[in-house]
Design a protein around this motif. Sequence first.
Motif, PDB file in Angstrom:
ATOM      1  N   SER A 195       0.869  -1.173   0.000  1.00  8.83           N
ATOM      2  CA  SER A 195       0.000   0.000   0.000  1.00  8.83           C
ATOM      3  C   SER A 195       0.901   1.217   0.000  1.00  8.83           C
TER       4      SER A 195
ATOM      5  N   VAL B 120       0.245   3.633   1.642  1.00  8.57           N
ATOM      6  CA  VAL B 120       0.234   4.011   3.046  1.00  8.57           C
ATOM      7  C   VAL B 120       1.208   3.067   3.753  1.00  8.57           C
TER       8      VAL B 120
ATOM      9  N   ILE C 203       0.895   0.313   6.556  1.00  9.18           N
ATOM     10  CA  ILE C 203       0.198  -0.964   6.368  1.00  9.18           C
ATOM     11  C   ILE C 203       1.166  -2.132   6.159  1.00  9.18           C
TER      12      ILE C 203
ATOM     13  N   THR D 220      -3.654   2.130  15.173  1.00 10.19           N
ATOM     14  CA  THR D 220      -3.110   1.533  13.959  1.00 10.19           C
ATOM     15  C   THR D 220      -3.382   0.032  13.923  1.00 10.19           C
TER      16      THR D 220
ATOM     17  N   VAL E 209      -5.897  -1.609  15.209  1.00 13.62           N
ATOM     18  CA  VAL E 209      -7.305  -1.819  14.863  1.00 13.62           C
ATOM     19  C   VAL E 209      -7.490  -1.625  13.357  1.00 13.62           C
ATOM     20  N   LEU E 210      -6.940  -0.539  12.828  1.00 19.83           N
ATOM     21  CA  LEU E 210      -7.200  -0.196  11.425  1.00 19.83           C
ATOM     22  C   LEU E 210      -6.464  -1.112  10.448  1.00 19.83           C
ATOM     23  N   VAL E 211      -5.235  -1.486  10.764  1.00 25.94           N
ATOM     24  CA  VAL E 211      -4.533  -2.413   9.871  1.00 25.94           C
ATOM     25  C   VAL E 211      -5.230  -3.780   9.906  1.00 25.94           C
TER      26      VAL E 211
ATOM     27  N   ASP F 176      -8.430  -4.162  10.227  1.00 26.21           N
ATOM     28  CA  ASP F 176      -9.582  -3.968   9.336  1.00 26.21           C
ATOM     29  C   ASP F 176      -9.171  -4.016   7.866  1.00 26.21           C
ATOM     30  N   PHE F 177      -8.033  -3.416   7.585  1.00 30.10           N
ATOM     31  CA  PHE F 177      -7.514  -3.429   6.207  1.00 30.10           C
ATOM     32  C   PHE F 177      -7.284  -4.876   5.748  1.00 30.10           C
TER      33      PHE F 177
ATOM     34  N   GLY G 235     -10.673  -6.650   5.213  1.00 28.34           N
ATOM     35  CA  GLY G 235     -11.290  -6.190   3.969  1.00 28.34           C
ATOM     36  C   GLY G 235     -10.608  -6.811   2.766  1.00 28.34           C
ATOM     37  N   ASN G 236      -9.277  -6.805   2.790  1.00 26.13           N
ATOM     38  CA  ASN G 236      -8.542  -7.368   1.662  1.00 26.13           C
ATOM     39  C   ASN G 236      -8.661  -8.880   1.578  1.00 26.13           C
TER      40      ASN G 236
ATOM     41  N   PHE H 255     -11.361 -10.558   2.226  1.00 30.15           N
ATOM     42  CA  PHE H 255     -12.620 -10.826   1.531  1.00 30.15           C
ATOM     43  C   PHE H 255     -12.532 -10.475   0.054  1.00 30.15           C
ATOM     44  N   LYS H 256     -11.901  -9.329  -0.228  1.00 32.79           N
ATOM     45  CA  LYS H 256     -11.732  -8.906  -1.623  1.00 32.79           C
ATOM     46  C   LYS H 256     -11.035 -10.008  -2.428  1.00 32.79           C
TER      47      LYS H 256
END
Lengths: 338, 338
Positions: free
Chosen positions: A41, A43, A46, A121, A123-125, A127-128, A131-132, A134-135
Amino acid sequence: MGIAIPLEDRKQKATGLDTLLELIRPDLDRVNQLILTRTGSDVTTIPEVANHLISAGGKRLRPMLVLATAGMCGYRGDGHIKFAAGIEFMHTATLLHDDVVDESEMRRGKIAARLLWGNETCVLVGDFLLGNAFKMMVETGALRCLEVVSTAAAVIAEGEILQLNAAKDTKTTMDAYMAVIRSKTAELFAAAAEIGPILGGRCQADEAACRSYGMNLGMAFQLIDDALDYGGSSAQLGKNVGDDFREGKITLPVVLAFRRGDEQEREFWRRTLERGDIRGGDIEIACATMRKHKALEETIERAGQYGAIARDALCIFPASPWKAALLDVVDFCVERVY
Amino acid sequence: MGIAIPLEDRKQKATGLDTLLELIRPDLDRVNQLILTRTGSDVTTIPEVANHLISAGGKRLRPMLVLATAGMCGYRGDGHIKFAAGIEFMHTATLLHDDVVDESEMRRGKIAARLLWGNETCVLVGDFLLGNAFKMMVETGALRCLEVVSTAAAVIAEGEILQLNAAKDTKTTMDAYMAVIRSKTAELFAAAAEIGPILGGRCQADEAACRSYGMNLGMAFQLIDDALDYGGSSAQLGKNVGDDFREGKITLPVVLAFRRGDEQEREFWRRTLERGDIRGGDIEIACATMRKHKALEETIERAGQYGAIARDALCIFPASPWKAALLDVVDFCVERVY
């Protein structure tokens, strides 16, 4: 110990995961490559955080189950690579969120990510990665497999919440504890093992057998983990012993020692685990008390029983290198305690 | 203001979301019922926390977009109900995880869940909702829609991490800020609006138009939110004003006021937002400085421009009550600032 292991088996088990690793090496390399690509990423936080954990030498047990069952079931496509990587992402997301929940300081032998990057961070990573995951898995178009993994995601979170509610409660029953580890650990092993037969278009009996293999292997795996945290069968102090104790985690060894103990011992568990009042020498007392009540031996025996069920589940499959390797995984998981 | 609104339109907009609500009422009731069912769990913490937020009277804007675009595109099935509920779950999961990240004290006019149940529970109930969102949406079997929502989940998390990295940095550029809100807010609006045409089997141009409508509506929505946090166009103090300020959030009004200010003003923003040193009267100074530089007016004007693009995107659709209602939503989002 509940399970006598003949010498010949002992010799074989010495290979551990080697046979399996040899069989799935090309696939596992693709999974590792995909993990690297999909944690990329702009970002930069990540890949930093994700690789701190993913490349921290997790054993990749769950992806290996996907690859091995796919092999055993004669699957010839590419979908298993994405499911293997996706399931490792789901697992890593859980670890990142667990760090926040447990307030742990170490994870896979490294400093916990939350101490390096902060709760936010992590928590959000997490989630990332979810999400990925599932994608990536949606890209395969394998709807039945998507049902399995999304159900697992929901069940795992429910199990973690159950565990949180039971945390620091020495009155936790054995049934309640088994329900927690079935959801939070065994469910993902079960999902991983079920992908192969579904992708391979096998009958429902084969799917159920692989799922049962994964579920029971996961139970065994978690119970051994619990025993290892108190030094394994000998209840001796070693590296990383006592993390669960310091975090007030109620695991099977504690449930057993608490129920079998006298009032003075119960007060010890309440003081240390419920009230978090841990003093010098307490971890030694904890281990000694467990030894006295054979709490670790029984935990390991339970693990052996689940391991035996996992082995039995694969009986319906004809002999193959894949099947042999999957049986080795059971031995590896159960016997790493010695 | 950049956009002059003729009197006739003003009259129509007075209906706000009413026309839309009337059109989708039966569907929205089914969505609400499904949300209740799917937040059910024997683990009572889960419905407690989930319903604290979900029933706290969110406007259900995102589910409404799914239902309305499905209506406009002539979809006759049931899948839109699950996607509408799933997208609301995804949104709620984000709010729960944001609570942990923002350390906010209020959310949707209620005490933040993290203060009532703790960070751990918020993280895990968020995960439960995310897992169940996917489970529910996978049940529809609509693979293209699953691609859209899983991509959105990954993009949203990436946007949140971007925002975290930019937090408390007054040097944030306008471009960087726009990239953040595009990911963290507009992407889910875009996904919600794209489900309808995909389910309805419409051509790619219709899909792209609905997606563009959602994306630009989402941008407008977030910019108005940012302006509202400083009291809206008049920069006057009202209810819930100053949350972003107190949390050191860099939003478009701040970016504008910082760039247009002199060195003394910039030092004010650095002290309050970067160093978190907020004293009595600072929020009034912040509002006055924004008024001076017309930072809120310009933010609202920008929102109006995005709103206009959202309206234009729907031009290719023939007139219908659905289309009219979707246009009303734009007015509702942009004009709630007055």
